[in-house]
Design an enzyme around this catalytic site. Structure first.
Site, PDB file in Angstrom:
ATOM      1  N   THR A  82      -1.373   3.692  -5.307  1.00 21.85           N
ATOM      2  CA  THR A  82      -0.077   4.004  -4.468  1.00 21.85           C
ATOM      3  C   THR A  82       0.752   2.594  -4.089  1.00 21.85           C
ATOM      4  O   THR A  82       0.204   1.589  -3.853  1.00 21.85           O
ATOM      5  CB  THR A  82      -0.528   4.877  -3.299  1.00 21.85           C
ATOM      6  OG1 THR A  82      -1.374   4.127  -2.404  1.00 21.85           O
ATOM      7  CG2 THR A  82      -1.224   6.046  -3.501  1.00 21.85           C
ATOM      8  N   ASP A 116      -1.550  -0.587  -3.376  1.00 20.17           N
ATOM      9  CA  ASP A 116      -1.251  -1.978  -3.978  1.00 20.17           C
ATOM     10  C   ASP A 116      -0.035  -2.606  -3.100  1.00 20.17           C
ATOM     11  O   ASP A 116       1.179  -2.800  -3.436  1.00 20.17           O
ATOM     12  CB  ASP A 116      -0.328  -1.434  -5.306  1.00 20.17           C
ATOM     13  CG  ASP A 116       0.032  -2.630  -6.187  1.00 20.17           C
ATOM     14  OD1 ASP A 116      -0.084  -3.736  -5.867  1.00 20.17           O
ATOM     15  OD2 ASP A 116       0.414  -2.528  -7.180  1.00 20.17           O
ATOM     16  N   LYS A 175      -0.577  -5.610  -1.912  1.00 26.96           N
ATOM     17  CA  LYS A 175      -0.079  -7.264  -2.199  1.00 26.96           C
ATOM     18  C   LYS A 175       0.091  -7.824  -0.855  1.00 26.96           C
ATOM     19  O   LYS A 175       1.194  -8.497  -0.569  1.00 26.96           O
ATOM     20  CB  LYS A 175       0.987  -7.308  -3.181  1.00 26.96           C
ATOM     21  CG  LYS A 175       0.706  -6.715  -4.337  1.00 26.96           C
ATOM     22  CD  LYS A 175       1.863  -7.176  -5.466  1.00 26.96           C
ATOM     23  CE  LYS A 175       1.660  -6.302  -6.615  1.00 26.96           C
ATOM     24  NZ  LYS A 175       2.046  -4.990  -6.713  1.00 26.96           N
ATOM     25  N   PHE A 176      -0.807  -7.893   0.096  1.00 26.56           N
ATOM     26  CA  PHE A 176      -0.765  -8.724   1.344  1.00 26.56           C
ATOM     27  C   PHE A 176      -0.363 -10.206   1.182  1.00 26.56           C
ATOM     28  O   PHE A 176      -1.193 -10.603   0.198  1.00 26.56           O
ATOM     29  CB  PHE A 176      -2.003  -8.576   2.295  1.00 26.56           C
ATOM     30  CG  PHE A 176      -2.329  -7.054   2.728  1.00 26.56           C
ATOM     31  CD1 PHE A 176      -1.383  -6.732   3.811  1.00 26.56           C
ATOM     32  CD2 PHE A 176      -3.178  -6.341   2.063  1.00 26.56           C
ATOM     33  CE1 PHE A 176      -1.655  -5.266   4.586  1.00 26.56           C
ATOM     34  CE2 PHE A 176      -3.278  -4.981   2.791  1.00 26.56           C
ATOM     35  CZ  PHE A 176      -2.603  -4.506   3.815  1.00 26.56           C
ATOM     36  N   ALA A 177       0.377 -10.689   1.648  1.00 24.54           N
ATOM     37  CA  ALA A 177       0.425 -12.295   1.599  1.00 24.54           C
ATOM     38  C   ALA A 177       0.854 -13.059   2.703  1.00 24.54           C
ATOM     39  O   ALA A 177       1.192 -14.256   2.762  1.00 24.54           O
ATOM     40  CB  ALA A 177       1.778 -12.339   0.712  1.00 24.54           C
ATOM     41  N   GLY A 231      -3.982 -14.635   8.075  1.00 25.76           N
ATOM     42  CA  GLY A 231      -4.979 -13.608   8.274  1.00 25.76           C
ATOM     43  C   GLY A 231      -4.707 -12.710   9.592  1.00 25.76           C
ATOM     44  O   GLY A 231      -4.825 -11.608   9.474  1.00 25.76           O
ATOM     45  N   THR A 234      -1.825 -11.781  10.981  1.00 23.65           N
ATOM     46  CA  THR A 234      -0.875 -10.679  10.786  1.00 23.65           C
ATOM     47  C   THR A 234      -1.345  -9.791   9.725  1.00 23.65           C
ATOM     48  O   THR A 234      -1.005  -8.560  10.029  1.00 23.65           O
ATOM     49  CB  THR A 234       0.472 -11.607  10.010  1.00 23.65           C
ATOM     50  OG1 THR A 234       0.778 -12.411  10.954  1.00 23.65           O
ATOM     51  CG2 THR A 234       1.824 -10.667   9.625  1.00 23.65           C
ATOM     52  N   TYR A 270       4.424  -5.522 -21.187  1.00 24.97           N
ATOM     53  CA  TYR A 270       2.975  -4.492 -21.563  1.00 24.97           C
ATOM     54  C   TYR A 270       2.301  -4.916 -22.923  1.00 24.97           C
ATOM     55  O   TYR A 270       2.718  -5.707 -23.519  1.00 24.97           O
ATOM     56  CB  TYR A 270       4.050  -3.138 -21.677  1.00 24.97           C
ATOM     57  CG  TYR A 270       4.553  -2.484 -20.856  1.00 24.97           C
ATOM     58  CD1 TYR A 270       4.008  -2.004 -19.504  1.00 24.97           C
ATOM     59  CD2 TYR A 270       5.991  -2.265 -20.728  1.00 24.97           C
ATOM     60  CE1 TYR A 270       4.554  -1.288 -18.621  1.00 24.97           C
ATOM     61  CE2 TYR A 270       6.554  -1.566 -19.751  1.00 24.97           C
ATOM     62  CZ  TYR A 270       5.727  -1.002 -18.732  1.00 24.97           C
ATOM     63  OH  TYR A 270       6.407  -0.443 -17.735  1.00 24.97           O
TER      64      TYR A 270
HETATM   65  P1  5BU Z   1       4.553   0.260 -14.814  1.00 28.95           P
HETATM   66  O1  5BU Z   1       5.601   1.583 -14.540  1.00 28.95           O
HETATM   67  O2  5BU Z   1       3.158   0.826 -15.500  1.00 28.95           O
HETATM   68  O3  5BU Z   1       5.102  -0.829 -15.466  1.00 28.95           O
HETATM   69  O4  5BU Z   1       4.070   0.067 -13.392  1.00 28.95           O
HETATM   70  C1  5BU Z   1       3.309  -0.886 -13.084  1.00 28.95           C
HETATM   71  C2  5BU Z   1       2.690  -0.869 -11.588  1.00 28.95           C
HETATM   72  O5  5BU Z   1       1.842  -1.855 -11.365  1.00 28.95           O
HETATM   73  C3  5BU Z   1       3.709  -1.057 -10.714  1.00 28.95           C
HETATM   74  O6  5BU Z   1       3.400  -0.329  -9.515  1.00 28.95           O
HETATM   75  C4  5BU Z   1       3.762  -2.561 -10.289  1.00 28.95           C
HETATM   76  O7  5BU Z   1       3.995  -2.706  -9.015  1.00 28.95           O
HETATM   77  C5  5BU Z   1       2.313  -2.935 -10.497  1.00 28.95           C
HETATM   78  N1  5BU Z   1       1.921  -4.409 -10.817  1.00 28.95           N
HETATM   79  C6  5BU Z   1       2.482  -4.705 -12.131  1.00 28.95           C
HETATM   80  O8  5BU Z   1       3.145  -3.994 -12.760  1.00 28.95           O
HETATM   81  N2  5BU Z   1       2.133  -6.125 -12.412  1.00 28.95           N
HETATM   82  C7  5BU Z   1       1.553  -6.798 -11.954  1.00 28.95           C
HETATM   83  O9  5BU Z   1       1.281  -8.095 -12.247  1.00 28.95           O
HETATM   84  C8  5BU Z   1       1.044  -6.445 -10.724  1.00 28.95           C
HETATM   85  C9  5BU Z   1       1.244  -5.072 -10.208  1.00 28.95           C
HETATM   86 BR1  5BU Z   1      -0.164  -7.502  -9.739  1.00 28.95          BR
END
Ligand code: 5BU
Length: 258
Positions: A60, A90, A92-94, A97, A99, A210
């Site tokens: 999510t 998802d 992605k904390f950055a 510590g 915070t 992709y």
């Molecule tokens: P897509 O619609 O399959 O392109 O979605 C990819 C998901 O993976 C999306 O929620 C991104 O925030 C997440 N993501 C990504 O695409 N690439 C990365 O390197 C990371 C996360 Br880390």
């Protein structure tokens, strides 16, 4: 090279969530994670219920919902139980510590209360992991470190990835694996989850790149494929999910034979 099954790898890790995930993959026969990137709670819950039987992980971005209420996370947990999948926020904390601890357990989303899994960048150094572990370990949660990204011209270098692996080793009670484009270590305990997977497109207009499920699993040796738009934008998301599940599982089964 002898390849271990997911179940065999469960014995190599100490974190209970990691063991559970490895077993779940073989029991449910799916290595597909759905990236449920929709913006309404109703859609998110309907999608999770409909596609739940096909997936091992529901990923999510809870902060893209325009209508989040705490009831959503309660429903998500019920669906995760009903269909046996893992909830991965998802986030992605950055940050430092101190915070990230607050971001993880507090605020509107109270992520630590419902997400089995979260992820974090290692850019700030090991303090970020220590902070998240203080909240997550007592709740038997797990953390994935971002070791590589799928987007074009990202700043991840092989050195950064190697340092990230070193940090994971320091916190192997809480870190269960990586978000990466494939396997990055010979150690069988780490779980790899790979976004940027699609069967038809090669990229989007904003830098996403992709590869196919086959390439991700057979060539890059990842464990779990993360698919968003490949499923969400299909005419029939359930049919598409079954297709990705099939492709991912076939690639894993072939890996085990070789
Ligand atoms: P897509 O619609 O399959 O392109 O979605 C990819 C998901 O993976 C999306 O929620 C991104 O925030 C997440 N993501 C990504 O695409 N690439 C990365 O390197 C990371 C996360 Br880390």
């Amino acid at each position: 090279m002898i390849r271990l099954s997911y179940t065999q790898r469960a014995d190599t890790c100490s974190n209970r969530l990691a063991k559970k995930i490895f077993h779940l993959l073989d029991e449910k026969k799916t290595n597909l994670a759905l990236s449920a990137d929709v913006t309404s709670a109703e859609k998110l819950l309907a999608l999770s219920d409909q596609l739940g039987p096909e997936i091992c992980v529901l990923k999510t971005h809870i902060d893209i919902l325009h209508d989040y209420t705490p009831a959503v996370s309660i429903e998500l947990q019920a669906l995760a139980k009903k269909h046996q999948f893992i909830l991965f926020e998802d986030r992605k904390f950055a940050d430092i510590g101190h915070t990230v601890k607050q971001q993880y357990q507090g605020g509107m989303y109270q992520i630590a209360n419902w997400a089995h899994l979260i992820n974090a960048h290692t850019l700030p150094g090991p303090g970020i992991i220590a902070g998240l572990a203080e909240i997550g370990l007592p709740k038997e949660r797990g953390l994935l470190l971002l070791a590589e990204m799928s987007s074009a011209e990202n700043l991840f270098t092989p050195e950064y990835t190697a340092k990230t692996l070193e940090m994971a080793e320091l916190f192997s009670d809480f870190v269960i694996g990586f978000i990466s484009q494939g396997k990055i270590s010979a150690d069988p305990r780490w779980i790899y989850m790979t976004p940027g997977v699609q069967l038809s497109a090669e990229k989007d207009t904003l830098g996403q790149q992709y590869m196919t499920p086959h390439k991700a699993i057979q060539e890059h040796h990842t464990d779990i494929i993360i698919v968003g738009r490949g499923i969400l934008q299909a005419d029939n998301p359930l049919v598409a999910a079954k297709k990705y599940r099939e492709a991912g599982w076939r690639a894993y089964a072939e890996n085990l034979k070789n």
